[in-house]
Write a protein that holds these residues in place. Structure first.
Motif: not given
Ligand code: ZN
Ligand code: KIV
Length: 513
Positions: A13-14, A202, A204, A238
């Motif tokens: 996804r990311d 989460h 980055h 990420n």
């Molecule tokens: Zn993200």
């Protein structure tokens, strides 16, 4: 409090939101199976409302994956949540992951909503999700730039409405470890019932701090980390799964936490993701980069030969990196080749095994020594990428100091063959022009790079290209003992990915309600 940290993988996804990084449904399924083998707890399979392709891959992954929870991302609105549920409901343990931004910057400039309106949206969205499942994750997008009292209120409402995991994203990679640690501590001290839910983070990597921030959050009580293979993801990416897991394992004295990751599967997963996305791993990337265990300085080489602990804090084999030994050669038979494929975890049908064996023998004719990496490249070239609309039939290229470079290519387009000849400024330019003419797509070449898979004059070349067309960006990879053939394969792979991207446009980035 338990010392077990759940690994939530968001490569599909990311990770897929990284520029030019596209995977089709079959490729995503292959990655999902490998993530299951790696032992991640949760696979975020996609953002179902984003496109038909995302929806179908999330649905397929939900049906096939048995040993991991499967999450689908959705904005905090009924339509998104319903669509996500439609895709994940087949999973053994489905998870709805809904989100909305909570920082004043996002409220004012993007959502154009008041704080009270956002709190009401959170309450409605989480309650609606909880009607489907008790496995509901709520994320406060841009949490690290959110005023802390409002962040506490937003989280309280999400918990009261039924969220069982609360995710704190550092969406823009802005926080630093000391600050992030105190945010998590503050939430644990000030949000009622926070100890009844799992705190997730989460991070980055815009300042290169995603892994450090994730580790400090674990120390402060987070028991889920969201991360990706090779650190793929939006912008700078990420937090990298392999770095977090190995930091917890190697420095368990300082980080007394456990994951259920089978670390020997780290390198095969990294290679698979690089191969299907076409995104090369930088050589100095921690844990999985080509140089991560290479010792250049004489003093270091001497030390490692005497005792590896002198300069190696972990063994390459712990993360599944094959030793660079000669594995097979001209005289190796079917048995030895099959054993090697089994060792790598490849399961081929009898028909595909025969194709692979013929390709292996062809490679032995071109290369004196065949290394593990060569076999891996061969399998990737033939079987990992799938559903190709364009295929390279044959290629001939003439160039030299006195000749205008000229290429003749045969391209198979959805089963029918087309032959084209073109001139160019160099051999690769002439090949790319001929292929473009054959498929009638003329993208701009954004980047081109070549690396050798192993050492030696007869090493295979691995070419990576990025192309752009009509606002779409796509990558491709190809390998061969011939650099021109490797380039042609990479270009054809990129054209297939470009076609996939154009046929499966996503709604604009998954931000906002
Ligand atoms: Zn993200
Ligand atoms: O970075 C972010 O904020 C996200 C959320 C959707 C979790 O990816």
């Amino acid at each position: 409090m338990s010392n077990v940290v759940k690994i939530f993988d968001t490569t599909l996804r990311d990770g897929e939101q990284a520029p030019g990084c596209s995977m089709n449904v079959e490729e995503k399924l292959k990655v999902a199976h490998q993530l299951e083998k790696l032992g991640v707890n949760i696979i975020e399979a996609g953002f179902p409302i984003a496109s038909e392709g995302d929806f179908n891959s999330v649905k397929l992954i939900s049906k096939e994956i048995k040993k991991c929870e499967v999450a689908g991302l959705c904005r905090a609105n009924i339509q998104d949540i319903d669509r996500a549920w439609e895709a994940i409901k087949y999973a053994k343990n489905p998870r709805i992951h809904t989100f909305i931004a909570t920082s004043d910057i996002h409220l004012k400039h993007k959502l154009k909503k008041t704080r009270d309106e956002v709190l009401e949206i959170i309450s409605q969205a989480v309650k609606h999700s909880a009607r489907y499942t008790s496995n509901v994750e709520f994320s406060c997008e841009d949490a690290t730039r959110t005023e802390i009292d409002f962040l506490c209120r937003a989280i309280s409402i999400a918990i009261q409405s039924g969220a069982t995991t609360i995710n704190i994203p550092d969406t823009v990679g802005y926080t630093v470890p000391s600050e992030f640690g105190s945010i998590i501590r503050n939430l644990r001290e000030n949000v009622d019932a926070i100890n009844n839910v799992t705190i997730s983070v989460h991070c980055h990597n815009d300042l290169g701090l995603a892994v450090a921030n994730s580790l400090v959050a674990i120390k402060e009580g987070a028991r889920q980390v969201e991360c990706t293979i090779n650190g793929l993801g939006e912008r700078a990416g990420n937090a990298s799964l392999e770095e977090i897991v190995m930091a917890l394992k190697v420095r368990n004295d300082r980080n007394p936490f456990k994951t259920r990751i089978k670390t020997k599967q780290i390198y095969p997963t990294s290679r698979l993701v690089s191969n299907v996305t076409g995104v090369l791993v930088q050589p100095n990337k921690a844990i999985v980069g080509a140089n991560a265990f290479a010792h250049e300085a004489g003093i270091h080489q001497d030390g490692v030969l005497k005792e590896s602990i002198t300069y190696e804090i972990m063994k390459p084999s712990e993360v599944g990196i094959p030793s660079n030994r000669i594995v097979l050669g001209k005289h190796s038979g079917r048995h030895a080749f099959k054993d090697k494929l089994t060792e790598f975890g490849y399961k081929l049908s009898d028909e595909n095994f025969e194709i692979a064996f013929i390709k292996f023998k062809e490679l032995c004719d071109k290369k004196k020594y065949v290394f593990d990496e060569d076999i891996e490249a061969l399998i990737n070239e033939e079987f990992v990428r799938s559903g190709d609309f364009y295929k390279l039939g044959s290629l001939e290229c003439l160039s030299g100091t006195e000749k205008k470079p000229r290429a003749t290519v045969k391209i198979i387009i959805d089963g029918s063959e087309k032959k084209v000849e073109e001139f160019g400024d160099g051999p690769i330019d002439s090949v790319f022009k001929a292929i473009s003419k054959a498929v009638d797509v003329f993208p701009m070449l954004d980047s081109y790079s070549v690396a050798s898979i192993t050492g030696g004059m007869d090493a295979q070349a691995e070419v990576s290209v990025t192309i752009k067309d009509q606002g779409f960006l796509a990558r491709g990879k190809g390998s061969s003992t011939d650099v021109i053939v490797a380039s042609a394969r990479a270009f054809v792979n990129a054209l297939n990915n470009l076609r996939w991207r154009k046929n499966h446009p996503k709604i604009t980035a998954p931000k906002g309600v």
